[in-house]
Design a protein around this motif. Structure first.
Motif, PDB file in Angstrom:
ATOM      1  N   LEU A   1       4.123   7.621   3.957  1.00  0.00           N
ATOM      2  CA  LEU A   1       2.976   6.779   4.304  1.00  0.00           C
ATOM      3  C   LEU A   1       2.341   7.216   5.628  1.00  0.00           C
ATOM      4  O   LEU A   1       1.108   7.232   5.758  1.00  0.00           O
ATOM      5  CB  LEU A   1       3.423   5.313   4.373  1.00  0.00           C
ATOM      6  CG  LEU A   1       2.365   4.298   4.775  1.00  0.00           C
ATOM      7  CD1 LEU A   1       1.168   4.328   3.826  1.00  0.00           C
ATOM      8  CD2 LEU A   1       2.964   2.889   4.824  1.00  0.00           C
TER       9      LEU A   1
ATOM     10  N   TYR B   1      -2.362  -3.535   7.603  1.00  0.00           N
ATOM     11  CA  TYR B   1      -2.203  -3.128   8.991  1.00  0.00           C
ATOM     12  C   TYR B   1      -3.565  -3.058   9.660  1.00  0.00           C
ATOM     13  O   TYR B   1      -4.546  -2.648   9.044  1.00  0.00           O
ATOM     14  CB  TYR B   1      -1.620  -1.703   9.081  1.00  0.00           C
ATOM     15  CG  TYR B   1      -0.330  -1.444   8.331  1.00  0.00           C
ATOM     16  CD1 TYR B   1      -0.313  -1.296   6.932  1.00  0.00           C
ATOM     17  CD2 TYR B   1       0.870  -1.285   9.011  1.00  0.00           C
ATOM     18  CE1 TYR B   1       0.869  -1.024   6.255  1.00  0.00           C
ATOM     19  CE2 TYR B   1       2.063  -1.008   8.330  1.00  0.00           C
ATOM     20  CZ  TYR B   1       2.048  -0.883   6.950  1.00  0.00           C
ATOM     21  OH  TYR B   1       3.210  -0.612   6.272  1.00  0.00           O
TER      22      TYR B   1
ATOM     23  N   LEU C   1      -2.462  -1.183   1.594  1.00  0.00           N
ATOM     24  CA  LEU C   1      -1.686  -0.546   0.530  1.00  0.00           C
ATOM     25  C   LEU C   1      -2.040  -1.268  -0.770  1.00  0.00           C
ATOM     26  O   LEU C   1      -1.772  -2.472  -0.907  1.00  0.00           O
ATOM     27  CB  LEU C   1      -0.185  -0.636   0.821  1.00  0.00           C
ATOM     28  CG  LEU C   1       0.253  -0.099   2.193  1.00  0.00           C
ATOM     29  CD1 LEU C   1       1.785  -0.064   2.283  1.00  0.00           C
ATOM     30  CD2 LEU C   1      -0.324   1.284   2.463  1.00  0.00           C
TER      31      LEU C   1
ATOM     32  N   GLN D   1       7.352   8.280   8.268  1.00  0.00           N
ATOM     33  CA  GLN D   1       7.188   6.836   8.101  1.00  0.00           C
ATOM     34  C   GLN D   1       6.237   6.257   9.150  1.00  0.00           C
ATOM     35  O   GLN D   1       6.434   6.438  10.358  1.00  0.00           O
ATOM     36  CB  GLN D   1       8.550   6.130   8.212  1.00  0.00           C
ATOM     37  CG  GLN D   1       9.532   6.496   7.109  1.00  0.00           C
ATOM     38  CD  GLN D   1       9.137   5.922   5.744  1.00  0.00           C
ATOM     39  OE1 GLN D   1       8.150   5.177   5.635  1.00  0.00           O
ATOM     40  NE2 GLN D   1       9.888   6.273   4.727  1.00  0.00           N
TER      41      GLN D   1
ATOM     42  N   ASP E   1       0.101  -3.822  -2.868  1.00  0.00           N
ATOM     43  CA  ASP E   1       0.312  -5.186  -2.386  1.00  0.00           C
ATOM     44  C   ASP E   1      -0.984  -5.957  -2.603  1.00  0.00           C
ATOM     45  O   ASP E   1      -1.992  -5.719  -1.934  1.00  0.00           O
ATOM     46  CB  ASP E   1       0.661  -5.184  -0.886  1.00  0.00           C
ATOM     47  CG  ASP E   1       2.156  -5.112  -0.641  1.00  0.00           C
ATOM     48  OD1 ASP E   1       2.930  -5.362  -1.587  1.00  0.00           O
ATOM     49  OD2 ASP E   1       2.554  -4.809   0.491  1.00  0.00           O
TER      50      ASP E   1
ATOM     51  N   ILE F   1       4.155  -6.235   5.320  1.00  0.00           N
ATOM     52  CA  ILE F   1       3.501  -6.082   4.011  1.00  0.00           C
ATOM     53  C   ILE F   1       2.400  -5.026   4.154  1.00  0.00           C
ATOM     54  O   ILE F   1       2.133  -4.550   5.257  1.00  0.00           O
ATOM     55  CB  ILE F   1       2.965  -7.417   3.476  1.00  0.00           C
ATOM     56  CG1 ILE F   1       1.827  -7.936   4.360  1.00  0.00           C
ATOM     57  CG2 ILE F   1       4.081  -8.451   3.376  1.00  0.00           C
ATOM     58  CD1 ILE F   1       0.779  -8.673   3.591  1.00  0.00           C
ATOM     59  N   GLY F   2       1.773  -4.681   3.046  1.00  0.00           N
ATOM     60  CA  GLY F   2       0.847  -3.550   3.065  1.00  0.00           C
ATOM     61  C   GLY F   2      -0.516  -3.841   3.663  1.00  0.00           C
ATOM     62  O   GLY F   2      -1.556  -3.499   3.086  1.00  0.00           O
TER      63      GLY F   2
HETATM   64  C1  G1P Z   1       5.699   0.772   2.704  1.00  0.00           C
HETATM   65  C2  G1P Z   1       6.069   0.775   4.189  1.00  0.00           C
HETATM   66  C3  G1P Z   1       6.953  -0.427   4.492  1.00  0.00           C
HETATM   67  C4  G1P Z   1       6.255  -1.701   4.077  1.00  0.00           C
HETATM   68  C5  G1P Z   1       5.842  -1.629   2.590  1.00  0.00           C
HETATM   69  C6  G1P Z   1       4.990  -2.821   2.211  1.00  0.00           C
HETATM   70  O1  G1P Z   1       6.861   0.996   1.949  1.00  0.00           O
HETATM   71  O2  G1P Z   1       6.744   1.985   4.489  1.00  0.00           O
HETATM   72  O3  G1P Z   1       7.233  -0.469   5.876  1.00  0.00           O
HETATM   73  O4  G1P Z   1       7.120  -2.800   4.289  1.00  0.00           O
HETATM   74  O5  G1P Z   1       5.087  -0.445   2.318  1.00  0.00           O
HETATM   75  O6  G1P Z   1       4.672  -2.833   0.853  1.00  0.00           O
HETATM   76  P1  G1P Z   1       6.842   1.439   0.384  1.00  0.00           P
HETATM   77  O7  G1P Z   1       6.685   0.163  -0.393  1.00  0.00           O
HETATM   78  O8  G1P Z   1       5.677   2.368   0.214  1.00  0.00           O
HETATM   79  O9  G1P Z   1       8.153   2.106   0.141  1.00  0.00           O
END
Ligand code: G1P
Length: 292
Positions: free
Chosen positions: A112, A211, A132, A233, A135, A208-209
């Motif tokens: 990410l 920021y 993201l 990360q 989410d 959560i996704g």
């Molecule tokens: C990513 C981030 C994580 C966050 C998450 C939320 O993880 O690295 O810190 O808590 O999204 O959905 P991933 O779900 O891509 O593994």
């Protein structure tokens, strides 16, 4: 100091979507629909509702249908126009005018942090949002709009957060944090750990996704070495950011679904179907007739 607002949102969308194979073999997971709208459009609309005018989608090979989705579609528009389907025509056209959308490729899935770094040139030297698209947050006002309101107050990095149960914390970035003196939704972050083992998690506050980041994050991502899962990360760059700037968690009001997971996707589908103007009432009636 002049007050800064969030104009740009980065949406990482280069992942393989392995949790949804075979559906995602030739279709980007971000194009899977909740009822009738692809996941990524929910993300773009949430960013626009928070005041963003520029969206930067980080994409990869085999994902061009996302670009077609947010583009004009002259043949489809002409066909809808000829058939007098004005509402559908308006709907199709409106998607192409949601925001100014740019695309940048992530050549390799290195994590990410690396995906966000791909947007460095397009973001420039200003604070920006990251959404993201897995989410999905059902909230009014939208989750990012709530966070943008808090950013107006802090002018510092803000991470969307929620409390998760037990061992589930090991699926997330985790915050070590303390309550903010005046804003009950904000928390002051003192440390972050990506995907901790449950017994080592400093709290149950998961990132959560969503920021809001200050541009210094880019140079900190550039200095990263691989972290959890061998990936670059974003959480590790945020921990490094603590040496220079304040970081806050924001407990949003709303319901989040992990739509990148089959069960979360099904729950989100039911929620959005029940709220849908056209099919909601009939779907609710049908559900009532079912024996579970
Ligand atoms: C990513 C981030 C994580 C966050 C998450 C939320 O993880 O690295 O810190 O808590 O999204 O959905 P991933 O779900 O891509 O593994």
């Amino acid at each position: 100091m002049t007050q800064q607002t969030i104009r740009k949102a980065v949406i990482p969308a280069a992942g393989f979507g392995t949790r949804f194979l075979p559906a995602t073999k030739a279709t980007p997971k971000e194009m899977l629909p909740l009822v009738d709208k692809p996941l990524i459009q929910y993300g773009v609309e949430e960013a626009v509702a928070a005041g963003c005018t520029d969206i930067i989608i980080v994409t990869g090979r085999g994902k061009t249908t996302m670009e077609d989705h947010f583009d004009r579609s002259p043949e489809l528009e002409a066909a809808l126009s000829t058939r007098g389907k004005d509402q559908l025509l308006e709907l199709v056209r409106s998607i192409a005018t949601l925001a100014h959308i740019s695309y940048v490729r992530q050549p390799e899935a290195l994590g990410l942090g690396h995906a966000v770094l791909m947007a460095k040139q397009l973001v420039g030297n200003e604070p920006f949002a990251v959404i993201l698209p897995d989410d999905i947050v059902d909230a009014q006002p939208g989750c990012l709009a709530q966070m943008a309101g808090a950013f107006a107050e802090t002018q510092a990095t803000i991470l969307g957060t929620e409390v998760v149960e037990g061992a589930a914390i090991s699926l997330y970035g985790c915050l070590d944090c303390a309550p903010h003196p005046t804003n009950p939704r904000l928390m002051s972050v003192s440390n972050l750990v990506e995907k901790p083992r449950p017994q080592e998690a400093p709290s149950q506050n998961a990132i959560i996704g969503r920021y809001i980041l200050t541009p210094r994050i880019f140079e900190l991502i550039e200095q990263l070495t691989p972290g959890a899962g061998g990936e670059l990360q974003l959480t590790d760059a945020l921990r490094a950011l603590l040496r220079y700037e304040k970081v806050y968690g924001y407990q949003y009001v709303g319901q989040r679904y992990d739509a990148g997971d089959k069960l979360g996707f099904l729950k989100a589908t039911v929620d959005f179907a029940l709220q849908h103007d056209a099919v909601g009432p009939a779907f609710r009636n049908w559900l009532r007739t079912q024996q579970f």
